[in-house]
Design a protein around this motif. Structure first.
Motif, PDB file in Angstrom:
ATOM      1  N   PHE A   1       0.815  -1.214   0.000  1.00 25.18           N
ATOM      2  CA  PHE A   1       0.000   0.000   0.000  1.00 25.18           C
ATOM      3  C   PHE A   1       0.851   1.267   0.000  1.00 25.18           C
TER       4      PHE A   1
ATOM      5  N   SER B   1       4.518   5.961  -3.441  1.00 27.05           N
ATOM      6  CA  SER B   1       5.955   6.180  -3.248  1.00 27.05           C
ATOM      7  C   SER B   1       6.711   6.079  -4.561  1.00 27.05           C
TER       8      SER B   1
ATOM      9  N   ALA C   1      12.531  11.468  -1.022  1.00 30.43           N
ATOM     10  CA  ALA C   1      12.013  10.263  -1.660  1.00 30.43           C
ATOM     11  C   ALA C   1      12.200   9.118  -0.662  1.00 30.43           C
ATOM     12  N   PRO C   2      11.576   7.970  -0.908  1.00 24.40           N
ATOM     13  CA  PRO C   2      11.824   6.851   0.011  1.00 24.40           C
ATOM     14  C   PRO C   2      13.327   6.600   0.178  1.00 24.40           C
ATOM     15  N   ALA C   3      13.826   6.466   1.343  1.00 30.41           N
ATOM     16  CA  ALA C   3      13.164   6.238   2.589  1.00 30.41           C
ATOM     17  C   ALA C   3      12.873   7.508   3.395  1.00 30.41           C
ATOM     18  N   SER C   4      13.211   8.676   2.875  1.00 25.76           N
ATOM     19  CA  SER C   4      13.006   9.898   3.657  1.00 25.76           C
ATOM     20  C   SER C   4      11.549  10.301   3.708  1.00 25.76           C
ATOM     21  N   THR C   5      10.753   9.797   2.795  1.00 25.41           N
ATOM     22  CA  THR C   5       9.330  10.074   2.822  1.00 25.41           C
ATOM     23  C   THR C   5       8.624   8.888   2.195  1.00 25.41           C
ATOM     24  N   LEU C   6       7.321   8.858   2.377  1.00 25.34           N
ATOM     25  CA  LEU C   6       6.544   7.761   1.814  1.00 25.34           C
ATOM     26  C   LEU C   6       5.250   8.292   1.241  1.00 25.34           C
ATOM     27  N   GLY C   7       4.770   7.654   0.191  1.00 26.22           N
ATOM     28  CA  GLY C   7       3.435   7.938  -0.302  1.00 26.22           C
ATOM     29  C   GLY C   7       2.573   6.733  -0.014  1.00 26.22           C
ATOM     30  N   VAL C   8       1.741   6.845   1.001  1.00 28.85           N
ATOM     31  CA  VAL C   8       0.934   5.708   1.429  1.00 28.85           C
ATOM     32  C   VAL C   8      -0.456   5.835   0.826  1.00 28.85           C
TER      33      VAL C   8
END
Lengths: 244, 280
Positions: free
Chosen positions: A163, A167, B88-95
């Motif tokens: 989910f 990202s 960007a991942p891993a510094s942030t996430l789009g859940v």
């Protein structure tokens, strides 16, 4: 009537931000390649010798350039995790937040905010660089096309499976804004934290969970999801031997 | 390729499809994921384009080019109020999460394109947008004296008025604090709330103000309290509520309504359960 004026402005800003973000990533990555691999100034994506001699290293993964790339990957990933840890701790300590009573943002907080963004941005570039070069070395290095397709599809599938499909996106497809607001932008967050912050009503606390769930959440957020996303981008983005 | 992907995944197109498919949750779920995948594909191709542009035309892989590009791009992003986008991942996430069950049929996001009025110049350095703070917390019972020139008055403690007000300094600093990107256009006078909010809103504001606040307002027209000035910067005010191109409510406004609903205290004490995960 459909407002062309507003739409045009929206698109101009979106593309501008997208270009600037790519510029930051490209130049940071290039500086790391120059410092770590002594990449020549003539190296370009089209020639295949940027990305720390991507194409020559691919031809001989066990050779000097291949090993140099692997060493860079390790150092880069380690540096990325270290910077990430510092950034996450700074966010957990609430250094982004304004004063609780007055809601004032002091000069120190402003500097800290910028530092957090810079650290986390540098961390992201380093983590991506590490995972990318590792994937080049370890995932079917003798068959690049199959490797790129596989990582692209598996990476996207893995991200959607946990989910975290969003990202996969980057500017200008998705944006993170700095403020002003009482809450920081969604940086240094985990899957569970993001999910509950968007689904729970204001003021409602998250349910208490087992520490193993939290550990799994951390591993998923900072370990698994970045790998999945980088694999997708690697598969779609490689030049020379490319999906395009 | 990016333009095609962006067009396919843009708000009007997806909003139109969602409007037609409303009620069919599985198809909407699949559509949402497909939209994300299409956007991601387009984004990668655009990044390659920009990356090649830098390689070929902006100095190649030299230290000077990379260093200057790094600094200038970061500065400009900070100036536009979106430096966080470098993460960007891993510094942030789009859940993928649904904000509220009533918003299940919403598109996953509507950030393509980004509404320009949501940008705040140097946003991370600004004071808090007080209009987003809960109204019940804005004014408290306690008061404190404030000197402004020769006039001493009592105002609410949380009115964010400094202890000693120098006229020019206060006006200048207050203008700087409330200057998003749209202010550069100077399309309207940001310190005339009636122009931004409508006279009917101002009438309601005045009726709820105390005598002290009304007095303060008379002294400083348009700067009576931070809520007036902050509210004039609320995103979306100059826009129409409806996308007349499709004659449906704009998905971004629906999402804002759903998000506002989710931000309210949970009156029925039930935790919202999401059927699927969707984005913020």
């Amino acid at each position: 009537m459909f407002d062309v004026h507003f739409a045009l402005r929206d698109w101009i800003y979106s593309f501008s931000i997208g270009f600037l973000v790519v510029s930051y990533w490209r130049n940071t990555w290039t500086m790391l390649d120059i410092m770590g691999c002594h990449q020549p100034y003539t190296a370009t994506l089209a020639n295949g010798d940027s990305f720390c001699f991507a194409f020559p290293a691919q031809m001989d993964p066990q050779g000097e350039l291949g090993m140099l790339r692997l060493k860079n990957a390790t150092y880069s990933y380690a540096a990325g995790l270290a910077l990430l840890s510092i950034g996450v701790m700074m966010m957990c300590c609430g250094l982004w937040l304004p004063d609780r009573k007055t809601l004032q943002v002091s000069t120190n907080v402003r500097m800290l905010r910028f530092s957090i963004i810079y650290l986390l941005g540098a961390s992201a570039v380093n983590v991506w660089r590490g995972i990318w070069y590792w994937a080049d070395a370890w995932i079917l290095p003798n068959n690049p096309m199959v490797s790129y397709w596989m990582t692209s599809l598996v990476g996207a599938g893995a991200a959607f499976a946990v989910f975290c499909g969003n990202s996969l996106l980057a500017p200008p497809a998705i944006f993170l804004l700095d403020g002003p607001d009482t809450d920081p932008p969604p940086i240094a967050v985990t899957v569970l934290a993001s999910h509950y912050s968007s689904t729970l009503p204001s003021g409602q606390k998250r349910p208490q969970m087992s520490c193993y769930i939290y550990l799994l959440d951390v591993l998923l957020s900072f370990g698994f999801v970045p790998v999945a996303v980088v694999c997708f981008w690697r598969g779609k983005g490689k030049d020379k031997v490319s999906l395009w | 390729m990016f333009i095609i992907c962006i067009w396919l995944a843009s708000e009007p197109v997806v909003g139109f499809v969602d409007h037609r498919l409303r009620g069919n949750k599985i198809l909407l779920w699949l559509l949402g994921r497909l939209r994300t995948y299409v956007l991601a594909w387009g984004t990668v191709s655009l990044w390659r384009c920009f990356w090649l542009f830098w390689d070929e035309f902006l100095g190649g892989s030299t230290v000077l080019s990379a260093g200057l590009g790094h600094v200038i791009s970061l500065f400009l992003l900070t100036a536009m109020g979106c430096a966080s986008s470098i993460n960007a991942p891993a510094s942030t996430l789009g859940v993928d999460s649904i904000p509220h069950p009533e918003c299940e049929d919403e598109p996953l996001f509507s950030v393509v394109p980004l509404p320009w009025e949501t940008l705040y110049a140097f946003g991370m350095f600004r004071q808090v947008d007080k209009s987003k703070v809960d109204d019940t917390k804005r004014f408290s019972n306690a008061v404190r004296p404030v000197s402004t020139g020769n006039i001493e008055m009592i105002v609410g403690k949380d009115a964010n008025i400094p202890e000693h007000v120098d006229d020019e300094v206060y006006e200048t600093s207050h203008k700087k604090e409330a200057s998003p990107m749209s202010a550069l256009e100077q399309s309207w006078n940001p310190f005339d709330p009636s122009e931004a909010n409508g006279d009917d809103v101002m009438e309601k504001e005045e009726s709820s103000m105390s005598i002290v606040q009304q007095t303060w307002k008379n002294i400083r027209p348009g700067l009576s309290n931070t809520s007036d000035t902050d509210r004039s910067w609320r995103p979306g005010l100059p826009r129409s509520d409806r996308s007349s191109f499709l004659d449906i409510e704009k998905p971004s406004l629906r999402r804002q309504r759903c998000s506002d609903y989710a931000q309210r205290p949970n009156q029925d004490n039930k935790r919202h359960r999401s059927v699927f995960f969707r984005s913020r």
